[in-house]
Design a protein around this motif. Structure first.
Motif, PDB file in Angstrom:
ATOM      1  N   LYS A  55     -25.112 -32.303  37.676  1.00 45.69           N
ATOM      2  CA  LYS A  55     -25.343 -30.961  37.152  1.00 45.69           C
ATOM      3  C   LYS A  55     -24.874 -29.914  38.154  1.00 45.69           C
ATOM      4  O   LYS A  55     -24.254 -28.905  37.783  1.00 45.69           O
ATOM      5  N   TRP A  73     -21.008 -29.760  38.249  1.00 48.08           N
ATOM      6  CA  TRP A  73     -20.408 -29.091  37.097  1.00 48.08           C
ATOM      7  C   TRP A  73     -20.631 -27.585  37.174  1.00 48.08           C
ATOM      8  O   TRP A  73     -19.773 -26.800  36.735  1.00 48.08           O
ATOM      9  N   LYS A 115      -9.097 -28.753  30.958  1.00 47.68           N
ATOM     10  CA  LYS A 115      -8.985 -30.031  30.255  1.00 47.68           C
ATOM     11  C   LYS A 115      -7.661 -30.718  30.573  1.00 47.68           C
ATOM     12  O   LYS A 115      -7.601 -31.951  30.694  1.00 47.68           O
ATOM     13  N   THR A 154     -11.799 -37.370  29.052  1.00 45.59           N
ATOM     14  CA  THR A 154     -12.360 -36.086  28.638  1.00 45.59           C
ATOM     15  C   THR A 154     -13.380 -35.670  29.695  1.00 45.59           C
ATOM     16  O   THR A 154     -13.847 -36.510  30.485  1.00 45.59           O
ATOM     17  N   LYS A 164     -16.535 -35.117  29.538  1.00 47.09           N
ATOM     18  CA  LYS A 164     -17.798 -35.846  29.448  1.00 47.09           C
ATOM     19  C   LYS A 164     -17.691 -37.274  29.972  1.00 47.09           C
ATOM     20  O   LYS A 164     -18.705 -37.899  30.293  1.00 47.09           O
ATOM     21  N   GLU A 165     -16.477 -37.802  30.057  1.00 51.05           N
ATOM     22  CA  GLU A 165     -16.283 -39.186  30.501  1.00 51.05           C
ATOM     23  C   GLU A 165     -16.152 -39.319  32.009  1.00 51.05           C
ATOM     24  O   GLU A 165     -16.149 -40.436  32.533  1.00 51.05           O
TER      25      GLU A 165
END
Length: 291
Positions: free
Chosen positions: A222, A225, A243, A253, A255-256
């Motif tokens: 967290k 990010w 991205k 991606t 999230k991966e």
């Protein structure tokens, strides 16, 4: 042909590093790094202005993963570059010493006699012209966990030296505003680290960040990010650009991404930001492991 090789080996090819120096780094301080890891280490040295040959910055590889570390010598090197630098004094306090500190006036009185007894604490005073002295005081019990952590061999065998460096680091960072990312560990020289036999495994729910300290991966993810979002605004990067950077370097991606890859993404964003002024050579990483 021989003369041409000799000349090229003395010319800077990355930052101020010559090809000969890069070859030496690869086989000594950065031994065991992959080509991608070595490229990241060298670029970090160039961007920070720290010299690995002076034990200011180095890396350790274990389990195929690399940890870039900034030594106390590196912290002080950054501090010396600032205007008004007046040094950092550090002392240990033993049980038979007469020690007093007034937080209001920042006055320290410390007298020593023999036998001094065991170490019970320590303090550092970081001085900068035009600024109030920064005094950092610590008791031994505040670093006892270090003797049981990932760097326990160094803390057990060289406790006094490690304790002094730890206190000095804190004072210097506060006085001179030096920010070091959590994955950049503060420790002793790479020679001491290598000879200590330290290769402790890290439990699945913990990550080593320096001097025996550990972090929770979920909380760290967290935090990382949040750092990414801050840098995105600072460097003026759109969501699509972010991205694209992730896709080009990790083929995933957002999230991966793993925690290690998020750390690498943060560094890549710094490189993107620096391109606007310095236009350094682009480096891409297929897989980036920092810890």
């Amino acid at each position: 042909m021989t003369n041409q090789v000799a000349v090229s080996s003395t010319q800077a090819v990355v930052g101020t590093f010559t090809q000969t120096e890069l070859d030496t780094l690869k086989h000594t301080i950065a031994v065991g790094t992959s080509n991608e890891q070595f490229a990241l280490f060298v670029q970090t040295c160039v961007n920070s202005g720290l010299n690995p040959f002076l034990n200011q910055i180095y890396c350790i590889v274990y389990g195929g993963k690399m940890s870039i570390q900034v030594a106390v010598e590196g912290v002080l090197a950054l501090a010396r570059k600032q205007q008004g630098f007046r040094g950092v004094d550090v002392e240990l306090v033993h049980e038979n010493d007469d020690f007093k500190y007034n937080p209001a006036s920042k006055e320290i009185t410390h007298s020593v006699g023999f036998p001094r007894g065991k170490v019970i604490g320590g303090y550092a005073v970081a001085k900068k012209e035009g600024f109030t002295d920064v005094v950092t005081i610590m008791e031994v019990n505040e670093v006892e966990h270090m003797t049981k952590g990932n760097n326990k061999n160094m803390w057990t065998n060289y406790f006094n030296d490690m304790f002094k460096k730890h206190i000095m680091k804190r004072a210097a960072k506060l006085q001179y505003g030096i920010e070091i990312a959590e994955d950049e560990q503060i420790s002793s020289s790479p020679v001491e680290e290598a000879t200590s036999g330290y290769r402790k495994e890290i439990t699945p729910n913990q990550i080593h960040i320096g001097e025996g300290e550990v972090i929770d991966p979920e909380d760290e993810m967290k935090s990382r990010w949040s750092e990414i979002k801050r840098k995105q605004k600072m460097y003026g990067l759109s969501e699509d650009t972010l991205k694209d950077i992730i896709k080009a370097n990790f083929n995933k991606t957002p999230k991966e991404l793993t925690l290690q890859q998020v750390v690498g993404l943060s560094r890549l964003m710094d490189l993107e930001g620096k391109k606007k002024t310095a236009e350094p050579e682009e480096i891409t990483f297929d897989d980036l492991d920092e810890f």
